[in-house]
Structure formats: C-alpha cells, structure tokens
Design an enzyme around this catalytic site. Structure first.
Site, PDB file in Angstrom:
ATOM      1  N   HIS A 128      -2.199  10.098  -3.125  1.00  0.00           N
ATOM      2  CA  HIS A 128      -1.363   9.013  -4.080  1.00  0.00           C
ATOM      3  C   HIS A 128      -1.961   9.020  -5.282  1.00  0.00           C
ATOM      4  CE1 HIS A 128       0.678   5.866  -5.807  1.00  0.00           C
ATOM      5  NE2 HIS A 128       1.643   5.924  -4.916  1.00  0.00           N
ATOM      6  N   GLY A 181       7.882   2.222  -4.017  1.00  0.00           N
ATOM      7  CA  GLY A 181       6.820   1.164  -4.132  1.00  0.00           C
ATOM      8  C   GLY A 181       7.398  -0.236  -3.987  1.00  0.00           C
ATOM      9  N   GLY A 182       7.330  -0.670  -5.315  1.00  0.00           N
ATOM     10  CA  GLY A 182       7.651  -2.151  -5.555  1.00  0.00           C
ATOM     11  C   GLY A 182       9.227  -2.554  -4.858  1.00  0.00           C
ATOM     12  N   GLU A 202       5.585  12.220  -7.622  1.00  0.00           N
ATOM     13  CA  GLU A 202       5.824  10.743  -8.324  1.00  0.00           C
ATOM     14  C   GLU A 202       4.944  11.135  -9.458  1.00  0.00           C
ATOM     15  OE1 GLU A 202       5.644   7.772  -4.926  1.00  0.00           O
ATOM     16  OE2 GLU A 202       3.505   8.216  -5.489  1.00  0.00           O
ATOM     17  N   SER A 206       9.579   4.008  -9.492  1.00  0.00           N
ATOM     18  CA  SER A 206      10.760   3.180  -9.840  1.00  0.00           C
ATOM     19  C   SER A 206      11.878   3.461  -9.251  1.00  0.00           C
ATOM     20  CB  SER A 206      10.728   3.079 -11.497  1.00  0.00           C
ATOM     21  OG  SER A 206       9.526   2.651 -11.861  1.00  0.00           O
ATOM     22  N   TRP A 218       3.704   0.336   0.529  1.00  0.00           N
ATOM     23  CA  TRP A 218       3.615  -1.276   0.185  1.00  0.00           C
ATOM     24  C   TRP A 218       2.129  -1.512  -0.319  1.00  0.00           C
ATOM     25  CZ3 TRP A 218       5.014  -4.411   5.635  1.00  0.00           C
ATOM     26  CH2 TRP A 218       6.270  -4.333   5.664  1.00  0.00           C
ATOM     27  N   GLU A 272      -2.592   6.736  -7.393  1.00  0.00           N
ATOM     28  CA  GLU A 272      -3.552   5.659  -7.600  1.00  0.00           C
ATOM     29  C   GLU A 272      -4.720   5.998  -6.807  1.00  0.00           C
ATOM     30  OE1 GLU A 272      -0.870   2.811  -6.029  1.00  0.00           O
ATOM     31  OE2 GLU A 272       0.506   3.037  -7.669  1.00  0.00           O
TER      32      GLU A 272
HETATM   33  P1  13P Z   1       7.134   1.999  -7.416  1.00  0.00           P
HETATM   34  O1  13P Z   1       8.412   2.472  -6.991  1.00  0.00           O
HETATM   35  O2  13P Z   1       6.638   0.582  -7.688  1.00  0.00           O
HETATM   36  O3  13P Z   1       7.437   2.481  -9.149  1.00  0.00           O
HETATM   37  O4  13P Z   1       5.889   2.790  -6.884  1.00  0.00           O
HETATM   38  C1  13P Z   1       6.052   4.241  -6.566  1.00  0.00           C
HETATM   39  C2  13P Z   1       5.069   4.702  -5.917  1.00  0.00           C
HETATM   40  O5  13P Z   1       3.844   4.896  -6.151  1.00  0.00           O
HETATM   41  C3  13P Z   1       5.359   4.872  -4.256  1.00  0.00           C
HETATM   42  O6  13P Z   1       4.314   5.661  -3.761  1.00  0.00           O
END
Ligand code: 13P
Length: 253
Positions: free
Chosen positions: A97, A236-237, A169, A215, A12, A99
């Site tokens: 991750h 993610g989203g 990822e 995605s 999330w 990020e």
């Molecule tokens: P999205 O599914 O929004 O592309 O993000 C992937 C993600 O970073 C899950 O950890």
C-alpha cells in the site's frame, strides 16, 4: 467477453479498536448477507482480525491482513507472518500500500518477497501500485507503474499468479476527496492489463482482477464499475461505516 467477478475490499487502515471493529463487521455482515455475485473483503487492523473473522463467519465477507512479513517465524519484533494471518481467519492480504511505501520504507523488492510469501501459503495478495501527484504531473505515470508492477512481479511464473489481485491507487486520490476520473482510471487499468498480457499472456490478462482505489464512494462506484477494465474497488474512508460500505458493495448511491 464477460467481465470478471467483482471484488469490493475495505481497507480499515489504523482505525477501530476491537469492540468497534466487531460492531461494524457484524452490522455489515447483516447488510450484505444476500449478496452472492460480488466478492467482499475487509481488512481490519491486525489486533481485530480474529474477532472480526469470527463476526463474519458463514457470510459472504472475507477478511484480509493489511500487510505481512515474508519470514516464516523468528526474532522480528512487531511483524506478522502468513501463518498468523491464516490462523486469524484471513484469506487475503494487502501488499505494498502507498502508505507503507511512503511511511514505512516498503519497496518494490519487499513487495516482491511479500507477494511470494502470500502465494506460497495460499493467501490472495492484493498488490497496490500507484503514482504520486508529482509523477502524474511529470507524465511519469506509466513508467512508474511499469517499474512497480515489473519489479513487484519479478521472477514469478504464470502459474503463481492465478489469484493475484492488483489495486491501482493513485496516491494523489487517496483520502483527498479527489478521485481519478473514470477515464483516467480506465486508461491505467488497461495499461496494467496490457502489461500482464505482454509478460504473462492473454489468459491471465483477461482473468486478473484490477481494483481502483482512491476516494471511492457510493456516488462514484457505479460509474467506475461500468468501465471495462475496472473489476472492483479498494475503499479506505468509506469502508469504515457499514451502511456506506454496503452501498458501495451494491454499486448504489
Ligand atoms: P480512501 O478511500 O480513503 O481514499 O483510501 C483509499 C485507500 O488507500 C484504500 O487502500
């Protein structure tokens, strides 16, 4: 050989205050209450871990942290320990991750320490790896992953890694709407499985779960899950909305 038990995980990120988090978790819990053949995990922000754990109690959904700090306790302002995650109801923790690597200085070395802390305290680590667009264009994907996994798992013994989950990822596919093709993802998953085989043997290579993230949507989940080396997804989203995530958990459009 039978495929591994799938794991569908929702990250999330920095979304949802506690009321929204509990509402989504409660709704999701109802939508997936009959599912017994897929492991399901959601990773809300730290602030919502305890109430979300309470909201999904007794059902198939497990809860995970999005990060941890490896020290047991101490003067580390802003950090969260494994004991804190466990006491908030977590069974999993996402580590490394992209990020965190990109914006918060996470390195393979810190990833390694965090995996150690998770394993030592019984949390299931979901170790994230992935190349940037520039690295893919420069044909460095495999060397980058080799380094990330090699350093992330440095000094681990086979017995440590029973529960380890790897999430591939590709950075260029996160939140961009660009998904790796199923063939691109499968190629990397096979590479990662071969890495595990070379370094830790065939038994772990066959049992370790390797998730794809970037995605993932109801539209592409089935195709991804049909690949021999893709064992689940880190979403993610599309995990933020209960109905959408429930479809992904069912591999349904
Ligand atoms: P999205 O599914 O929004 O592309 O993000 C992937 C993600 O970073 C899950 O950890």
């Amino acid at each position: 050989m039978e495929k591994r038990r799938p794991l569908i995980a929702g990250n999330w990120k920095m979304y949802k205050t506690n009321d929204k988090a509990v509402e989504t978790a409660g709704k999701l819990s109802g939508l997936v209450s009959d599912i017994a053949d897929v492991d399901i995990m959601i990773a809300p922000p730290f602030t919502a871990l305890a109430p979300v754990s309470e909201a999904v109690k007794g059902g198939p959904i497990k809860v995970g942290g999005q990060d941890l700090f490896w020290k047991e306790e101490g003067a580390f302002t802003g950090e969260v320990s494994t004991a804190m995650l466990l006491s908030a109801g977590c069974q999993y923790v996402i580590i490394g991750h992209s990020e965190r690597r990109q914006y918060f200085g996470e390195s393979d070395k810190t990833v390694n320490k965090k995996i150690r802390a998770a394993i030592d305290t019984g949390l299931i680590p979901v170790m994230c790896v992935g190349e940037s667009e520039k690295e893919r264009d420069g044909k460095e994907t495999f060397s980058v992953l080799d380094k990330q996994v090699g350093n992330g798992l440095k000094d681990f013994l086979l017995d440590d890694l029973d529960n380890l989950v790897i999430a591939y990822e590709p950075v260029w596919a996160i939140g961009t709407g660009k998904t790796a093709t199923t063939e691109q993802a499968q190629e990397v998953h096979l590479f990662l499985r071969s890495f595990i085989e070379k370094n830790f043997g065939n038994v772990l290579a066959q049992s370790i779960r390797i998730l794809y993230g970037g995605s993932v949507k109801p539209d592409n989940i089935l195709e991804l899950m049909n690949m021999p080396d893709i064992d689940g997804a880190l979403v993610g989203g599309a995990s933020l909305e209960a109905e959408t995530f429930a479809k992904i958990v069912r591999f349904q459009k």
